[in-house]
Design an enzyme around this catalytic site. Structure first.
Site, mmCIF file in Angstrom:
data_model
loop_
_atom_site.group_PDB
_atom_site.id
_atom_site.type_symbol
_atom_site.label_atom_id
_atom_site.label_comp_id
_atom_site.label_asym_id
_atom_site.label_seq_id
_atom_site.Cartn_x
_atom_site.Cartn_y
_atom_site.Cartn_z
ATOM 1 N N SER A 1 -36.468 31.468 121.175
ATOM 2 C CA SER A 1 -36.058 32.873 121.103
ATOM 3 C C SER A 1 -37.219 33.851 121.262
ATOM 4 C CB SER A 1 -35.368 33.155 119.780
ATOM 5 O OG SER A 1 -35.085 34.544 119.694
ATOM 6 N N ALA A 15 -17.452 27.888 126.900
ATOM 7 C CA ALA A 15 -16.495 28.653 126.081
ATOM 8 C C ALA A 15 -16.956 28.754 124.629
ATOM 9 C CB ALA A 15 -15.117 28.006 126.158
ATOM 10 N N GLY A 16 -18.274 28.706 124.396
ATOM 11 C CA GLY A 16 -18.816 28.876 123.038
ATOM 12 C C GLY A 16 -18.889 30.359 122.697
ATOM 13 N N LYS A 31 -22.374 30.807 116.520
ATOM 14 C CA LYS A 31 -21.729 32.123 116.603
ATOM 15 C C LYS A 31 -20.263 32.115 116.154
ATOM 16 C CE LYS A 31 -24.817 33.893 120.096
ATOM 17 N NZ LYS A 31 -25.030 34.606 121.331
#
Ligand SMILES: O=C1C[C@@](O)(C(=O)O)C[C@@H](O)[C@@H]1O
Length: 519
Positions: A251, A376-377, A300
């Site tokens: 990140s 599709a997360g 998420k």
């Protein structure tokens, strides 16, 4: 846990040096000074041909910075395997010569301290150190161990552990804030990193960093400690924000959020948090010091369960990428800043290329377009809800077909089996969006679709932002598509997060400059 009430941070930045020759050691000390270290830790046990009587005077008299002299024996994880008497003599000689600190292992400290009356004499400070392999495996209570270390008469005590879970670090923070004697305490490894970075908040004496070109595994560089994290600005009141993710080291959030906090004068720090278990994490870090989070892969969707309230947009998307701990009652409120960030990034790229979708009356350049989503997360859900809100027709691919089907249902789209992706023939003008980690550093060469079908898309977006230009984007550009980098989405979602974290208005231009110059 809580703020320890110290005044401004007195933490010093220390570089451990594992040089193999005296010349190199002296050179490395100067490099550490030039890079902003406050002191250096000299690991004498790494020196290849070491003669204390002649080498120590040269080392001590040439030091450009205060030194901590360590001569770690094999029995305590070091490299020295000679006799104990010579080892201790070398440490005492370093002290006589004027070393600023010497480090004694807990196992031998009491005897030596007593025999040589070390706690009373001279300017040299004695650090008594102890390495604990896994803090949870300790047979005795941590505070007992610290009391034992303190009772040696040490000026400073040093406790190093390995962490198997980020939650174990809360014990270190507790110790740091309550210890009566100056304390150096941290855990090593990716899961232990925040114990280093947040040391200044909880009153730690030292934070360790490495010099450029001589990186020590698991240690941040001096440059990142100073420039990204701004450790010298952290104090007891600093609010902690972090990215909850696994993995997390990719990140760029810290290099964007931290300088932005400083730019607007907000007392906050943003750190990477390698989290294995969400429930345990939120149970342990419930103090107001931990004020908010970004949420990354793979959490998420799962994190929603731990939010006390979820903003309606995030609720309908089914994914949260931002959590704020509400000041008034400590409740965790979940938001989604990915959705608008990703869709406006794509829209603005199309507008900039004059692609306003034929009729100017249409609300968005995406209206009516086929929007092919891979993944599709959490990020994929945000993208597809955004696409749907702009009137695009969404087609979802995911290796988990059921997951693809459930997302397609939620956005009135269509799910197709993942195996069909390589030969899927998109319509003219279709948009391709990658929301999988495929192509993310360090697996940079992979792309989620076949090169043959890539040329049929007019627009290609990649949510991956490390590297800035993924292989997918490079190939798509070569095939003639308009490309939109995940960096643009990253910037915009971070702007949204910054507003939520601070309750203020993010300095967007400043943030954009960081992204342009540092990513
Ligand atoms: O998807 C991303 C990227 C991110 O996980 C990061 O890598 O910093 C941070 C999240 O807030 C964001 O939604």
């Amino acid at each position: 846990m809580g703020s320890c009430g110290v005044l401004k941070n007195t933490t010093m930045v220390c570089v451990p040096l594992m040089s193999h020759s005296v010349e190199q050691l002296v050179g490395d000390m100067f490099q550490a000074k030039n890079e902003g270290a406050d002191l250096v830790e000299l690991r004498l046990d790494y020196l290849n041909d070491f003669h204390p009587q002649t080498d120590l005077p040269a080392i001590v008299s040439n030091r450009p910075l205060p030194i901590v002299v360590v001569y770690r024996p094999k029995w305590d994880g070091g490299l020295y395997d000679g006799d104990e008497k010579s080892r201790l003599e070398a440490l005492l000689l370093a002290k006589e010569l004027g070393a600023d600190y010497i480090d004694l292992e807990l196992q031998v400290a009491s005897d030596i301290m007593e025999e040589h009356r070390l706690s009373q004499q001279g300017n040299c400070k004695i650090i008594v150190s102890c390495f604990v392999d896994r803090i949870t495996s300790l047979k005795e209570d941590l505070s007992h161990l610290v009391t034992r270390m303190q009772s040696t008469g040490a000026h400073i005590i040093k406790l190093v552990t390995t962490a198997t879970d980020i939650t174990e670090l809360s014990r270190i923070f507790h110790l740091l804030s309550h210890c009566q004697v100056p304390l150096i305490a941290y855990s090593t490894g990716e899961r232990g990193l925040i114990s280093q970075l947040l040391g200044p908040k909880f009153g730690g004496v030292l934070v360790y960093g490495s010099i450029e070109g001589n990186q020590v595994a698991g240690l941040p560089t001096l440059a990142s400690l100073r420039e990204a994290y701004g450790v010298e600005n952290i104090d007891a009141d600093t609010k902690v924000f972090g990215l909850i993710s696994k993995p997390v080291s990719h990140s760029k959030g810290p290099i964007l959020h931290n300088p932005t906090f400083r730019h607007v004068g907000y007392n906050g720090v943003y750190v990477p948090m390698f989290v294995d278990d969400l429930k345990q994490f939120f149970d342990v870090y419930e103090s107001p010091d931990f004020a908010g989070y970004s949420v990354g892969i793979p959490y998420k969707e799962a994190v929603m369960e731990f939010c006390d309230e979820v903003h309606p947009l995030a609720q309908s998307i089914g994914a949260v990428n931002t959590i704020v701990k509400r000041h008034s009652d400590g409740k965790l409120i979940g938001y989604n800043t990915d959705c608008e960030a990703s869709i406006t990034a794509i829209e603005d790229a199309l507008k900039a290329r004059g692609l306003v979708n034929g009729e100017a009356s249409l609300p968005s350049p995406l209206t009516g377009k086929q929007f092919v989503l891979v993944g599709a997360g959490g990020a994929g859900r945000a993208l597809s809800f955004g696409a749907k809100s702009r009137g695009a027709r969404v087609i979802v691919f995911d290796i988990d077909y059921d997951r693809a089907k459930s997302l397609a249902l939620a956005v009135s789209g269509e799910a197709l089996p993942f195996e069909e992706l390589t030969k899927f023939q998109p319509e003219k003008g279709a948009v391709l969006a990658n929301a999988t980690p495929i192509g993310m550093h360090p697996n940079k060469n992979r792309i989620p679709v076949s090169e043959e079908t890539l040329r049929d898309y007019s627009v290609v977006f990649d949510a991956v932002y490390t590297p800035r230009k993924t292989t997918l984007l490079t190939d798509a550009e070569a095939a003639g598509a308009i490309i939109v980098s995940g960096v643009e989405m990253f910037l915009r979602q971070a702007v949204g997060q910054f507003n939520l974290f601070t309750g203020g208005k993010a300095p967007e231009e400043f943030m954009r400059e960081i992204v342009l110059s540092k990513f």
